[in-house]
Design a protein around this motif. Structure first.
Motif, mmCIF file in Angstrom:
data_model
loop_
_atom_site.group_PDB
_atom_site.id
_atom_site.type_symbol
_atom_site.label_atom_id
_atom_site.label_comp_id
_atom_site.label_asym_id
_atom_site.label_seq_id
_atom_site.Cartn_x
_atom_site.Cartn_y
_atom_site.Cartn_z
ATOM 1 N N ARG A 1 0.824 -1.214 0.000
ATOM 2 C CA ARG A 1 0.000 0.000 0.000
ATOM 3 C C ARG A 1 0.856 1.260 0.000
ATOM 4 N NH1 ARG A 1 -5.125 1.310 0.581
ATOM 5 N NH2 ARG A 1 -5.680 3.314 1.479
ATOM 6 N N GLU A 2 1.987 1.214 0.692
ATOM 7 C CA GLU A 2 2.865 2.381 0.778
ATOM 8 C C GLU A 2 4.036 2.273 -0.193
ATOM 9 O OE1 GLU A 2 1.860 4.828 2.606
ATOM 10 O OE2 GLU A 2 0.207 3.670 3.468
ATOM 11 N N GLY A 3 3.990 1.303 -1.096
ATOM 12 C CA GLY A 3 5.103 1.066 -1.995
ATOM 13 C C GLY A 3 5.160 2.038 -3.157
ATOM 14 N N ILE A 4 6.158 1.821 -4.014
ATOM 15 C CA ILE A 4 6.384 2.714 -5.153
ATOM 16 C C ILE A 4 5.277 2.534 -6.195
ATOM 17 C CG2 ILE A 4 8.879 2.617 -4.787
ATOM 18 C CD1 ILE A 4 9.024 0.752 -7.254
ATOM 19 N N PRO A 5 5.090 3.529 -7.077
ATOM 20 C CA PRO A 5 4.134 3.380 -8.177
ATOM 21 C C PRO A 5 4.479 2.146 -9.018
ATOM 22 C CG PRO A 5 4.837 5.661 -7.973
ATOM 23 C CD PRO A 5 5.729 4.860 -7.072
ATOM 24 N N PRO A 6 3.469 1.465 -9.567
ATOM 25 C CA PRO A 6 2.060 1.868 -9.681
ATOM 26 C C PRO A 6 1.168 1.450 -8.507
ATOM 27 C CG PRO A 6 2.417 -0.099 -10.985
ATOM 28 C CD PRO A 6 3.759 0.276 -10.411
ATOM 29 N N ASN A 7 1.733 1.283 -7.298
ATOM 30 C CA ASN A 7 0.889 0.990 -6.137
ATOM 31 C C ASN A 7 -0.148 2.084 -5.923
ATOM 32 O OD1 ASN A 7 1.615 -1.531 -4.582
ATOM 33 N ND2 ASN A 7 3.668 -0.649 -4.829
ATOM 34 N N ASN A 8 0.207 3.330 -6.280
ATOM 35 C CA ASN A 8 -0.751 4.425 -6.118
ATOM 36 C C ASN A 8 -1.986 4.205 -7.000
ATOM 37 O OD1 ASN A 8 0.795 4.764 -8.437
ATOM 38 N ND2 ASN A 8 0.878 6.991 -8.301
ATOM 39 N N LEU A 9 -1.774 3.720 -8.217
ATOM 40 C CA LEU A 9 -2.902 3.444 -9.106
ATOM 41 C C LEU A 9 -3.734 2.276 -8.583
ATOM 42 C CD1 LEU A 9 -1.207 3.721 -12.637
ATOM 43 C CD2 LEU A 9 -2.153 5.528 -11.199
ATOM 44 N N LEU A 10 -3.057 1.241 -8.102
ATOM 45 C CA LEU A 10 -3.766 0.069 -7.570
ATOM 46 C C LEU A 10 -4.580 0.460 -6.343
ATOM 47 C CD1 LEU A 10 -0.855 -2.509 -7.930
ATOM 48 C CD2 LEU A 10 -2.991 -2.541 -9.229
ATOM 49 N N ASN A 11 -3.992 1.252 -5.452
ATOM 50 C CA ASN A 11 -4.706 1.684 -4.244
ATOM 51 C C ASN A 11 -5.986 2.439 -4.595
ATOM 52 O OD1 ASN A 11 -2.620 0.612 -2.722
ATOM 53 N ND2 ASN A 11 -1.618 2.578 -2.380
ATOM 54 N N TYR A 12 -5.872 3.355 -5.540
ATOM 55 C CA TYR A 12 -7.033 4.152 -5.937
ATOM 56 C C TYR A 12 -8.088 3.262 -6.592
ATOM 57 C CZ TYR A 12 -9.531 8.344 -7.491
ATOM 58 O OH TYR A 12 -10.471 9.328 -7.673
ATOM 59 N N GLY A 13 -7.652 2.397 -7.482
ATOM 60 C CA GLY A 13 -8.588 1.498 -8.163
ATOM 61 C C GLY A 13 -9.305 0.568 -7.210
ATOM 62 N N TYR A 14 -8.568 0.022 -6.250
ATOM 63 C CA TYR A 14 -9.184 -0.875 -5.270
ATOM 64 C C TYR A 14 -10.187 -0.124 -4.387
ATOM 65 C CZ TYR A 14 -5.547 -4.358 -6.361
ATOM 66 O OH TYR A 14 -4.725 -5.266 -6.987
ATOM 67 N N ALA A 15 -9.903 1.140 -4.093
ATOM 68 C CA ALA A 15 -10.838 1.920 -3.281
ATOM 69 C C ALA A 15 -12.162 2.124 -4.020
ATOM 70 C CB ALA A 15 -10.212 3.266 -2.915
ATOM 71 N N ILE A 16 -12.090 2.390 -5.318
ATOM 72 C CA ILE A 16 -13.309 2.523 -6.116
ATOM 73 C C ILE A 16 -14.040 1.185 -6.155
ATOM 74 C CG2 ILE A 16 -14.224 3.014 -8.413
ATOM 75 C CD1 ILE A 16 -13.097 5.454 -6.933
ATOM 76 N N LEU A 17 -13.308 0.106 -6.375
ATOM 77 C CA LEU A 17 -13.908 -1.230 -6.410
ATOM 78 C C LEU A 17 -14.565 -1.571 -5.074
ATOM 79 C CD1 LEU A 17 -14.343 -4.015 -7.723
ATOM 80 C CD2 LEU A 17 -12.040 -4.645 -6.962
ATOM 81 N N ARG A 18 -13.900 -1.243 -3.988
ATOM 82 C CA ARG A 18 -14.428 -1.523 -2.645
ATOM 83 C C ARG A 18 -15.768 -0.823 -2.429
ATOM 84 N NH1 ARG A 18 -12.131 0.396 3.167
ATOM 85 N NH2 ARG A 18 -12.189 -1.594 4.272
ATOM 86 N N ALA A 19 -15.852 0.430 -2.887
ATOM 87 C CA ALA A 19 -17.095 1.185 -2.746
ATOM 88 C C ALA A 19 -18.217 0.537 -3.552
ATOM 89 C CB ALA A 19 -16.890 2.624 -3.201
ATOM 90 N N VAL A 20 -17.906 0.094 -4.768
ATOM 91 C CA VAL A 20 -18.908 -0.556 -5.616
ATOM 92 C C VAL A 20 -19.407 -1.845 -4.962
ATOM 93 C CG1 VAL A 20 -19.276 -1.722 -7.836
ATOM 94 C CG2 VAL A 20 -18.033 0.446 -7.758
ATOM 95 N N VAL A 21 -18.481 -2.625 -4.402
ATOM 96 C CA VAL A 21 -18.871 -3.892 -3.761
ATOM 97 C C VAL A 21 -19.669 -3.631 -2.486
ATOM 98 C CG1 VAL A 21 -18.002 -5.993 -2.647
ATOM 99 C CG2 VAL A 21 -16.943 -5.177 -4.756
ATOM 100 N N ALA A 22 -19.227 -2.669 -1.669
ATOM 101 C CA ALA A 22 -19.963 -2.342 -0.437
ATOM 102 C C ALA A 22 -21.379 -1.887 -0.764
ATOM 103 C CB ALA A 22 -19.222 -1.265 0.349
ATOM 104 N N ARG A 23 -21.508 -1.087 -1.806
ATOM 105 C CA ARG A 23 -22.833 -0.644 -2.258
ATOM 106 C C ARG A 23 -23.692 -1.836 -2.655
ATOM 107 N NH1 ARG A 23 -24.889 -0.071 -7.337
ATOM 108 N NH2 ARG A 23 -26.631 1.407 -7.592
ATOM 109 N N GLY A 24 -23.122 -2.777 -3.397
ATOM 110 C CA GLY A 24 -23.862 -3.961 -3.809
ATOM 111 C C GLY A 24 -24.329 -4.794 -2.626
#
Length: 309
Positions: free
Chosen positions: A182-205
């Motif tokens: 999570r705190e690693g070098i890029p592209p961890n920043n892209l993965l973190n952001y993408g997973y956060a969006i995915l998490r919201a979609v799943v929680a909503r479902g």
């Protein structure tokens, strides 16, 4: 109909009028020299019933209580971001299903053997999807991944998820110094952001299906409010990985999370999936997954429906 994702990265006023989201720019609202008619024509309105996810990524966004209430009444997930533009908060409706109390009880009463079987299905689907991404994107040998997926036992007692993950991340992004952290070098920043969006979609479902996002089938961190969302999103993570891999492959500068990069990551709810033999946008597929999970808790099914890549 697929719900839309709205991203707000600049100062903006969000209000409600006739069940419509009204979007106003503060520089126009505050400018007293402009005629009132021009101010009204500069407003943008969007039907709230069409919105599935809202991302608020600016400290100068003003949102009325009426907007929040109506968004939540329409089962919208609202994500707030921190000063680094990373998702930091998630707001979901309290009541997403008419038989919610009954469904909560069935979820709470789920037996240990059932939850272990559900976790087995989840990890098997995750590893199988990871194998497809590894083969398609990196052209790597995936025979071991297939074996690990087939060998996952009830509850994944042998922790084949970790073994597969180590092989997967070692071979997917061949970037010097990269490890999935999570705190690693890029592209961890892209993965973190993408997973956060995915998490919201799943929680909503999960909420729409009348389930408690907090009570996981495997994750049980006492400080995590979305343990079940973290469980169920596992087989969907490879869709984010494939998207991020494509962004890296294009040679884009991903050291900083720019608005252009975020725009691509915000397409995650609309990514094409294959579930139950049919093509569906990811957000629709998640709804099928969470609905099948409820049926597993109620005894109507014994298998969760997950997408296959």
């Amino acid at each position: 109909m697929i719900k839309k994702t709205f991203y707000f990265g600049n100062p903006v006023y969000l209000s409600l009028k006739n069940a419509q989201l009204v979007i106003k720019l503060p520089e126009i609202v505050k400018n007293n020299t402009l005629p009132e008619g021009f101010k009204q024509t500069s407003e943008v309105t969007k039907p709230i019933e069409d919105i599935g996810v809202v991302v608020l990524d600016n400290k100068q966004i003003t949102v009325t209580s009426g907007v929040l209430e109506t968004l939540l009444e329409n089962n919208c997930a609202i994500i707030t971001c921190d000063s680094k533009s990373m998702p930091v908060g998630l707001m979901l409706p309290l009541y997403g299903n008419t038989t919610q109390n009954e469904r909560f009880r069935q979820q709470l009463d789920a037996s240990l053997p059932l939850t272990k079987q559900l976790w087995q299905q989840t990890i098997r689907a995750k590893i199988e999807n990871q194998a497809v991404v590894l083969s398609e994107c990196a052209g790597e040998e995936i025979k071991c991944m297939k074996v690990w997926a087939a060998d996952v036992k009830s509850g994944d007692l042998d922790n084949l998820e970790a073994r597969a993950a180590a092989y997967y991340w070692k071979n997917l992004f061949k970037i010097e110094g990269f490890t999935r952290d999570r705190e690693g070098i890029p592209p961890n920043n892209l993965l973190n952001y993408g997973y956060a969006i995915l998490r919201a979609v799943v929680a909503r479902g999960l909420v729409i299906s009348g389930l408690l996002p907090t009570l996981g089938i495997h994750h049980h961190n006492r400080y995590n409010a979305y343990c079940l969302a973290d469980d169920i999103m596992e087989p969907y993570r490879p869709y984010v990985d494939r998207l991020v891999y494509g962004m890296v492959k294009k040679g884009l500068n991903y050291t900083e999370l720019t608005k252009e990069l975020k725009a691509q990551l915000l397409t995650i709810p609309t990514l094409e999936t294959n579930i139950s033999g049919k093509r569906s946008p990811l957000m629709v597929a998640v709804g099928q997954t969470t609905a099948s999970l409820y049926k597993c808790f109620s005894g109507e099914l014994r298998r969760i429906f997950y997408p296959e890549m």
